[in-house]
Scaffold this motif. Structure first.
Motif, mmCIF file in Angstrom:
data_model
loop_
_atom_site.group_PDB
_atom_site.id
_atom_site.type_symbol
_atom_site.label_atom_id
_atom_site.label_comp_id
_atom_site.label_asym_id
_atom_site.label_seq_id
_atom_site.Cartn_x
_atom_site.Cartn_y
_atom_site.Cartn_z
ATOM 1 N N THR A 3 12.776 64.234 94.377
ATOM 2 C CA THR A 3 13.706 63.232 93.845
ATOM 3 C C THR A 3 14.256 62.420 95.000
ATOM 4 O O THR A 3 14.404 62.928 96.112
ATOM 5 C CB THR A 3 14.867 63.899 93.083
ATOM 6 O OG1 THR A 3 15.520 64.802 93.965
ATOM 7 C CG2 THR A 3 14.368 64.630 91.861
ATOM 8 N N ALA A 4 14.568 61.167 94.720
ATOM 9 C CA ALA A 4 15.094 60.279 95.764
ATOM 10 C C ALA A 4 16.514 60.694 96.124
ATOM 11 O O ALA A 4 17.294 61.089 95.272
ATOM 12 C CB ALA A 4 15.092 58.836 95.269
ATOM 13 N N SER A 5 16.845 60.604 97.382
ATOM 14 C CA SER A 5 18.210 60.914 97.808
ATOM 15 C C SER A 5 19.081 59.677 97.591
ATOM 16 O O SER A 5 18.580 58.581 97.382
ATOM 17 C CB SER A 5 18.221 61.294 99.294
ATOM 18 O OG SER A 5 17.963 60.144 100.080
ATOM 19 N N ASN A 6 20.404 59.892 97.667
ATOM 20 C CA ASN A 6 21.338 58.778 97.481
ATOM 21 C C ASN A 6 21.086 57.644 98.474
ATOM 22 O O ASN A 6 21.293 56.501 98.169
ATOM 23 C CB ASN A 6 22.785 59.253 97.611
ATOM 24 C CG ASN A 6 23.300 59.870 96.328
ATOM 25 O OD1 ASN A 6 22.587 59.907 95.323
ATOM 26 N ND2 ASN A 6 24.513 60.353 96.364
ATOM 27 N N ALA A 7 20.625 57.988 99.658
ATOM 28 C CA ALA A 7 20.428 56.976 100.702
ATOM 29 C C ALA A 7 19.346 55.963 100.315
ATOM 30 O O ALA A 7 19.373 54.840 100.768
ATOM 31 C CB ALA A 7 20.079 57.644 102.018
ATOM 32 N N SER A 8 18.399 56.396 99.464
ATOM 33 C CA SER A 8 17.330 55.470 99.119
ATOM 34 C C SER A 8 17.538 54.809 97.754
ATOM 35 O O SER A 8 16.724 54.008 97.338
ATOM 36 C CB SER A 8 15.987 56.194 99.156
ATOM 37 O OG SER A 8 15.958 57.205 98.169
ATOM 38 N N MET A 9 18.602 55.179 97.051
ATOM 39 C CA MET A 9 18.846 54.584 95.741
ATOM 40 C C MET A 9 19.297 53.135 95.892
ATOM 41 O O MET A 9 20.144 52.824 96.707
ATOM 42 C CB MET A 9 19.905 55.375 94.968
ATOM 43 C CG MET A 9 19.379 56.705 94.434
ATOM 44 S SD MET A 9 20.609 57.565 93.436
ATOM 45 C CE MET A 9 20.743 56.475 92.026
ATOM 46 N N THR A 10 18.706 52.286 95.089
ATOM 47 C CA THR A 10 19.044 50.872 95.091
ATOM 48 C C THR A 10 20.080 50.609 94.004
ATOM 49 O O THR A 10 19.996 51.178 92.920
ATOM 50 C CB THR A 10 17.771 50.042 94.828
ATOM 51 O OG1 THR A 10 16.831 50.325 95.867
ATOM 52 C CG2 THR A 10 18.077 48.559 94.833
ATOM 53 N N ILE A 11 21.033 49.736 94.299
ATOM 54 C CA ILE A 11 22.070 49.398 93.317
ATOM 55 C C ILE A 11 21.455 48.599 92.177
ATOM 56 O O ILE A 11 20.785 47.594 92.405
ATOM 57 C CB ILE A 11 23.221 48.613 93.978
ATOM 58 C CG1 ILE A 11 23.908 49.481 95.036
ATOM 59 C CG2 ILE A 11 24.225 48.140 92.922
ATOM 60 C CD1 ILE A 11 24.948 48.753 95.862
ATOM 61 N N THR A 12 21.693 49.083 90.970
ATOM 62 C CA THR A 12 21.234 48.402 89.755
ATOM 63 C C THR A 12 22.458 48.083 88.896
ATOM 64 O O THR A 12 23.591 48.420 89.266
ATOM 65 C CB THR A 12 20.282 49.295 88.930
ATOM 66 O OG1 THR A 12 21.035 50.390 88.390
ATOM 67 C CG2 THR A 12 19.121 49.821 89.764
ATOM 68 N N GLY A 13 22.241 47.498 87.765
ATOM 69 C CA GLY A 13 23.328 47.153 86.853
ATOM 70 C C GLY A 13 24.044 48.351 86.251
ATOM 71 O O GLY A 13 25.086 48.202 85.622
ATOM 72 N N GLN A 14 23.483 49.576 86.451
ATOM 73 C CA GLN A 14 24.122 50.783 85.920
ATOM 74 C C GLN A 14 24.656 51.702 87.012
ATOM 75 O O GLN A 14 25.149 52.783 86.726
ATOM 76 C CB GLN A 14 23.122 51.589 85.052
ATOM 77 C CG GLN A 14 22.756 50.929 83.739
ATOM 78 C CD GLN A 14 21.737 49.807 83.917
ATOM 79 O OE1 GLN A 14 20.784 49.938 84.667
ATOM 80 N NE2 GLN A 14 21.966 48.684 83.252
ATOM 81 N N SER A 15 24.574 51.294 88.262
ATOM 82 C CA SER A 15 24.973 52.155 89.383
ATOM 83 C C SER A 15 26.488 52.292 89.497
ATOM 84 O O SER A 15 27.248 51.416 89.078
ATOM 85 C CB SER A 15 24.464 51.567 90.706
ATOM 86 O OG SER A 15 23.069 51.521 90.739
ATOM 87 N N THR A 16 26.879 53.422 90.095
ATOM 88 C CA THR A 16 28.251 53.587 90.569
ATOM 89 C C THR A 16 28.166 53.472 92.083
ATOM 90 O O THR A 16 27.302 54.092 92.710
ATOM 91 C CB THR A 16 28.817 54.965 90.154
ATOM 92 O OG1 THR A 16 28.887 55.003 88.720
ATOM 93 C CG2 THR A 16 30.212 55.176 90.718
ATOM 94 N N VAL A 17 29.055 52.664 92.656
ATOM 95 C CA VAL A 17 28.976 52.356 94.084
ATOM 96 C C VAL A 17 30.292 52.729 94.759
ATOM 97 O O VAL A 17 31.374 52.391 94.271
ATOM 98 C CB VAL A 17 28.695 50.847 94.300
ATOM 99 C CG1 VAL A 17 28.497 50.542 95.773
ATOM 100 C CG2 VAL A 17 27.487 50.397 93.491
ATOM 101 N N LEU A 18 30.189 53.445 95.883
ATOM 102 C CA LEU A 18 31.337 53.780 96.714
ATOM 103 C C LEU A 18 31.219 52.925 97.970
ATOM 104 O O LEU A 18 30.161 52.918 98.618
ATOM 105 C CB LEU A 18 31.308 55.271 97.066
ATOM 106 C CG LEU A 18 32.494 55.803 97.877
ATOM 107 C CD1 LEU A 18 33.745 55.840 97.011
ATOM 108 C CD2 LEU A 18 32.183 57.190 98.423
ATOM 109 N N PHE A 19 32.279 52.178 98.300
ATOM 110 C CA PHE A 19 32.177 51.264 99.441
ATOM 111 C C PHE A 19 33.537 51.022 100.076
ATOM 112 O O PHE A 19 34.579 51.167 99.449
ATOM 113 C CB PHE A 19 31.570 49.921 99.022
ATOM 114 C CG PHE A 19 32.337 49.203 97.934
ATOM 115 C CD1 PHE A 19 33.303 48.250 98.248
ATOM 116 C CD2 PHE A 19 32.098 49.479 96.597
ATOM 117 C CE1 PHE A 19 34.003 47.591 97.252
ATOM 118 C CE2 PHE A 19 32.799 48.826 95.591
ATOM 119 C CZ PHE A 19 33.752 47.877 95.916
ATOM 120 N N HIS A 20 33.481 50.677 101.356
ATOM 121 C CA HIS A 20 34.666 50.187 102.059
ATOM 122 C C HIS A 20 34.620 48.670 101.967
ATOM 123 O O HIS A 20 33.539 48.074 102.022
ATOM 124 C CB HIS A 20 34.670 50.603 103.531
ATOM 125 C CG HIS A 20 35.354 51.911 103.783
ATOM 126 N ND1 HIS A 20 36.659 52.163 103.427
ATOM 127 C CD2 HIS A 20 34.901 53.048 104.354
ATOM 128 C CE1 HIS A 20 36.986 53.390 103.773
ATOM 129 N NE2 HIS A 20 35.930 53.959 104.333
#
Length: 150
Positions: A3-20
């Motif tokens: 399975t893909a790790s979080n580091a390789s997941m691309t942001i899509t219209g359904q993603s949850t994103v954590l950011f500064h």
């Protein structure tokens, strides 16, 4: 099959994103930053918490990426709404919360929450309070560091 790790997941219209995020005014001065208290922002794409133009900047990005973009007021915090400006009687203020131009005072709402209002003017017994977001009407530059994508 791995399975893909979080580091390789691309942001899509359904993603949850954590950011500064660091927000700067058009003159380059700092307006807001999640780094001050090291509390990154978390948002679910499509939940309406940010504008479509803001979300468009995130689509296709991955954790670890940094980006900078500028948005006009209507795509950032919106334009000031004249309906959010109220005129209150000066006797509604106390010694702890005096009616002084430039002061930001929390006003209790019927649901128990508190809404900050900026005192714009004091004339006699009339106090002008602006409940618009302080960044409404501003062209803003956003600097993001994407920490995690789910």
């Amino acid at each position: 099959m791995s399975t893909a790790s979080n580091a390789s997941m691309t942001i899509t219209g359904q993603s949850t994103v954590l950011f500064h995020v660091d927000i700067k005014l058009s003159d380059g001065s700092a307006a807001e930053s999640t780094r001050v208290h090291n509390k990154p922002a978390r948002m679910r794409m499509g939940d309406g918490s940010v504008s479509a133009a803001f979300e468009a900047q995130l689509l296709g990005r991955k954790a670890g990426e940094q980006l900078t973009f500028t948005l006009p007021p209507e795509d950032a915090y919106g334009m000031p709404n004249p309906d959010n400006i109220y005129y209150l009687d000066r006797n509604k203020f106390s010694a702890e919360s005096p009616a002084e131009v430039g002061a930001i005072i929390g006003f209790g709402m019927p649901d128990g929450s508190e809404l900050p209002g900026l005192i714009r003017e004091v004339a006699g017994q009339s106090v002008t309070v602006d409940f618009n977001h302080p960044l409404a009407g501003q062209t803003l530059t956003f600097q993001l560091e994407i920490l995690e994508v789910q």
